[in-house]
Design an enzyme around this catalytic site. Structure first.
Site, PDB file in Angstrom:
ATOM      1  N   HIS A  95      22.926  67.893  21.655  1.00 45.47           N
ATOM      2  CA  HIS A  95      23.825  67.061  22.459  1.00 45.47           C
ATOM      3  C   HIS A  95      23.041  65.877  23.000  1.00 45.47           C
ATOM      4  O   HIS A  95      21.872  66.010  23.342  1.00 45.47           O
ATOM      5  CB  HIS A  95      24.396  67.881  23.624  1.00 45.47           C
ATOM      6  CG  HIS A  95      25.627  67.275  24.190  1.00 45.47           C
ATOM      7  ND1 HIS A  95      25.576  66.267  25.121  1.00 45.47           N
ATOM      8  CD2 HIS A  95      26.928  67.507  23.932  1.00 45.47           C
ATOM      9  CE1 HIS A  95      26.816  65.916  25.418  1.00 45.47           C
ATOM     10  NE2 HIS A  95      27.653  66.641  24.709  1.00 45.47           N
ATOM     11  N   ASP A 115      30.869  73.362  20.860  1.00 46.34           N
ATOM     12  CA  ASP A 115      31.511  73.706  19.590  1.00 46.34           C
ATOM     13  C   ASP A 115      30.905  74.929  18.916  1.00 46.34           C
ATOM     14  O   ASP A 115      31.463  75.437  17.943  1.00 46.34           O
ATOM     15  CB  ASP A 115      31.438  72.506  18.630  1.00 46.34           C
ATOM     16  CG  ASP A 115      32.256  71.353  19.145  1.00 46.34           C
ATOM     17  OD1 ASP A 115      33.400  71.591  19.557  1.00 46.34           O
ATOM     18  OD2 ASP A 115      31.762  70.215  19.167  1.00 46.34           O
TER      19      ASP A 115
HETATM   20  N1  COA Z   1      20.570  69.992  13.772  1.00 49.50           N
HETATM   21  C1  COA Z   1      19.359  69.590  13.376  1.00 49.50           C
HETATM   22  N2  COA Z   1      18.666  68.600  13.984  1.00 49.50           N
HETATM   23  C2  COA Z   1      19.252  68.018  15.041  1.00 49.50           C
HETATM   24  C3  COA Z   1      20.504  68.396  15.509  1.00 49.50           C
HETATM   25  C4  COA Z   1      21.172  69.427  14.844  1.00 49.50           C
HETATM   26  N3  COA Z   1      22.378  69.820  15.216  1.00 49.50           N
HETATM   27  N4  COA Z   1      20.827  67.638  16.578  1.00 49.50           N
HETATM   28  C5  COA Z   1      19.797  66.796  16.759  1.00 49.50           C
HETATM   29  N5  COA Z   1      18.847  67.025  15.834  1.00 49.50           N
HETATM   30  C6  COA Z   1      17.582  66.327  15.679  1.00 49.50           C
HETATM   31  C7  COA Z   1      17.781  65.060  14.850  1.00 49.50           C
HETATM   32  O1  COA Z   1      17.605  65.309  13.486  1.00 49.50           O
HETATM   33  C8  COA Z   1      16.717  64.167  15.428  1.00 49.50           C
HETATM   34  O2  COA Z   1      15.463  64.569  14.902  1.00 49.50           O
HETATM   35  P1  COA Z   1      14.306  63.493  14.604  1.00 49.50           P
HETATM   36  O3  COA Z   1      13.973  62.909  15.948  1.00 49.50           O
HETATM   37  O4  COA Z   1      13.230  64.309  14.004  1.00 49.50           O
HETATM   38  O5  COA Z   1      14.916  62.479  13.672  1.00 49.50           O
HETATM   39  C9  COA Z   1      16.719  64.522  16.904  1.00 49.50           C
HETATM   40  O6  COA Z   1      17.175  65.879  16.974  1.00 49.50           O
HETATM   41  C10 COA Z   1      17.616  63.644  17.753  1.00 49.50           C
HETATM   42  O7  COA Z   1      18.927  63.699  17.198  1.00 49.50           O
HETATM   43  P2  COA Z   1      19.975  62.516  17.238  1.00 49.50           P
HETATM   44  O8  COA Z   1      20.957  62.728  16.138  1.00 49.50           O
HETATM   45  O9  COA Z   1      19.261  61.226  17.327  1.00 49.50           O
HETATM   46  O10 COA Z   1      20.665  62.789  18.646  1.00 49.50           O
HETATM   47  P3  COA Z   1      21.967  62.104  19.164  1.00 49.50           P
HETATM   48  O11 COA Z   1      21.909  62.189  20.635  1.00 49.50           O
HETATM   49  O12 COA Z   1      22.152  60.759  18.558  1.00 49.50           O
HETATM   50  O13 COA Z   1      23.127  63.034  18.562  1.00 49.50           O
HETATM   51  C11 COA Z   1      24.545  64.881  18.280  1.00 49.50           C
HETATM   52  C12 COA Z   1      23.725  64.056  19.265  1.00 49.50           C
HETATM   53  C13 COA Z   1      25.483  65.813  19.044  1.00 49.50           C
HETATM   54  C14 COA Z   1      25.414  63.940  17.425  1.00 49.50           C
HETATM   55  C15 COA Z   1      23.590  65.699  17.370  1.00 49.50           C
HETATM   56  O14 COA Z   1      22.874  66.608  18.154  1.00 49.50           O
HETATM   57  C16 COA Z   1      24.326  66.403  16.242  1.00 49.50           C
HETATM   58  O15 COA Z   1      24.543  65.836  15.178  1.00 49.50           O
HETATM   59  N6  COA Z   1      24.727  67.704  16.472  1.00 49.50           N
HETATM   60  C17 COA Z   1      25.511  68.420  15.486  1.00 49.50           C
HETATM   61  C18 COA Z   1      26.979  68.010  15.565  1.00 49.50           C
HETATM   62  C19 COA Z   1      27.669  68.657  16.725  1.00 49.50           C
HETATM   63  O16 COA Z   1      27.566  69.844  16.957  1.00 49.50           O
HETATM   64  N7  COA Z   1      28.424  67.824  17.449  1.00 49.50           N
HETATM   65  C20 COA Z   1      29.182  68.267  18.589  1.00 49.50           C
HETATM   66  C21 COA Z   1      28.644  67.668  19.838  1.00 49.50           C
HETATM   67  S1  COA Z   1      29.439  68.343  21.263  1.00 49.50           S
END
Ligand code: COA
Length: 386
Positions: free
Chosen positions: A267, A322
């Site tokens: 998140h 979720d």
């Molecule tokens: N699985 C694997 N790696 C994850 C991850 C996940 N669910 N969520 C974050 N990471 C990792 C990213 O790969 C990234 O790694 P890096 O720094 O080595 O490149 C790091 O953590 C930061 O992630 P980032 O995508 O930049 O964070 P964000 O704040 O932009 O995105 C979310 C937040 C929620 C979009 C992201 O955590 C995600 O895609 N989660 C899965 C989808 C989900 O469950 N969404 C519902 C949210 S309530």
């Protein structure tokens, strides 16, 4: 001017008194009330009032609000016709966005949507529309469920609570009290979550003084994506792919090595476990205990969460809302592709609260950009292009 922040991370885009989250301590409050207390003591109707109004209602205020919600559950027959013309293979979120957008055509208005003083014509309009849209969201989702099964939609019952009526219309039978209460708590937990992507979308649309049907339709489209509300559906697919708890660790290692996203994990704001995930997990346990059987999907999810402790938790990546919601929905008879619409029903309360806040102190959203394209250049006729 601040530096560009991809995804606007850490950039305040509004002032809001609706909800607050502390991502380091895992605290979420609505209008100052802790989510854990609301989940235990409140109802969705009361929580929606709290979000929209700012204060918990008195008994009389809640009764009036609830009566109005019950009175507006029915939709015009033309909406039924619109739904019947949609392909049943389409995603329910697409139906929901279409149906909500169409509401504006059946309930037009000429009131300027800009609140200038408490109780003015616009505020009364915003309040009235909030009741109508919130009341109808559950009806739309449930109608589609019946229609795509080839059934005639179940008429809303004004004798049931919001959550119980939704399940009644959705399944055709009155739910048992525990299931109705679980649905009610799920609605409370999903009702609001500060300035997330769909709420921001609602605010941007609201800031143009567009009609509420556009505001909520925009938010629905934004919620649909897998990085936001659509993640709950993907969690189930992922757990089914893992198959059984014993596979969780090796499955996770492989996926992380391949840089695959683990759905329901991580998140932007929480760096600890999402408090809503903890509450949903507790509800899942309660349901399992009452039935005397534990769902294999739930066991696999628990094993996956444990496996993530070693690899993802040190990076601040924990279960989000979720991760457990879909398993719970599945257990109470909601099919996977209806998880996000169910989320949308609840989140409508938050979207509407933000819409009202936006139009009470409105300035159109118009951020700037860092231009990375060409400097002005001369137009080249087609025959001279190489
Ligand atoms: N699985 C694997 N790696 C994850 C991850 C996940 N669910 N969520 C974050 N990471 C990792 C990213 O790969 C990234 O790694 P890096 O720094 O080595 O490149 C790091 O953590 C930061 O992630 P980032 O995508 O930049 O964070 P964000 O704040 O932009 O995105 C979310 C937040 C929620 C979009 C992201 O955590 C995600 O895609 N989660 C899965 C989808 C989900 O469950 N969404 C519902 C949210 S309530």
């Amino acid at each position: 001017m601040t530096d560009y922040q991809p995804g606007l991370e850490g950039v305040p885009a509004t002032r809001s008194s609706i909800s607050y989250l502390d991502g380091k301590q895992g605290i979420l409050t609505y209008r100052g009330y802790r989510i854990v207390d609301l989940a235990e003591h409140s109802t969705f109707e009361e929580t929606a009032y709290l979000l929209l109004d700012g204060e918990l209602p008195t008994t009389a205020q809640l009764e009036r609000f609830d009566t109005q919600l019950r009175e507006h559950r029915r939709v015009k027959y033309n909406i039924h016709d619109i739904m019947k013309s949609l392909p049943i293979t389409g995603h329910p979120m697409e139906m929901l966005q279409t149906a909500v957008a169409s509401l504006g055509m059946f309930y037009p208005n000429n009131v300027p949507i800009q609140i200038r003083s408490p109780g003015d014509e616009s505020e009364q309009y915003v309040y009235g529309q909030s009741i109508r849209i919130l009341a109808r969201m559950a009806t739309l989702v449930a109608m589609w469920q019946q229609l795509r099964l080839g059934n005639y939609p179940v008429r809303p019952s004004s004798d049931l609570s919001y959550a119980a009526n939704f399940l009644y219309m959705f399944n055709g039978d009155e739910p048992d009290p525990l299931v109705a209460r679980i649905m009610d708590v799920c609605f409370i937990l999903h009702a609001e979550h500060t300035i997330n992507a769909s709420t921001f979308s609602a605010m941007v649309t609201g800031s143009t003084l567009a009609m509420p049907s556009y505001v909520i339709a925009a938010a629905i489209g934004t919620l649909a994506g897998p990085l936001h509300g659509g993640a709950n559906e993907r969690v189930i697919t992922m757990l089914e792919e893992i198959g059984k708890p014993e596979n969780a660790k090796s499955w996770l290692e492989k996926k992380l090595a391949d840089k695959v996203t683990i759905w329901g994990m991580g998140h932007r704001e929480y760096k600890v476990k999402d408090p809503r995930a903890t509450l949903l997990q507790k509800l899942m346990r309660e349901l399992a205990e009452s039935r005397g059987t534990i769902s294999p999907l739930f066991e696999t999810a628990l094993a996956l969460e444990e496996a993530c402790e070693d690899s993802l938790a040190p990076k601040g990546i924990y279960p989000n809302v979720d991760f457990y919601s879909g398993i719970l929905y599945r257990e109470i008879g909601i099919p996977s592709d209806q998880f996000t619409p169910v989320f949308a029903i609840a989140r409508t309360a938050g979207w509407l609260a933000h819409w009202r806040e936006q139009v009470s102190e409105n300035r159109i959203f118009r951020p700037t950009q860092l231009y990375t394209g060409y400097a002005p250049r001369d137009y080249v006729p087609g025959t001279d292009r190489v």
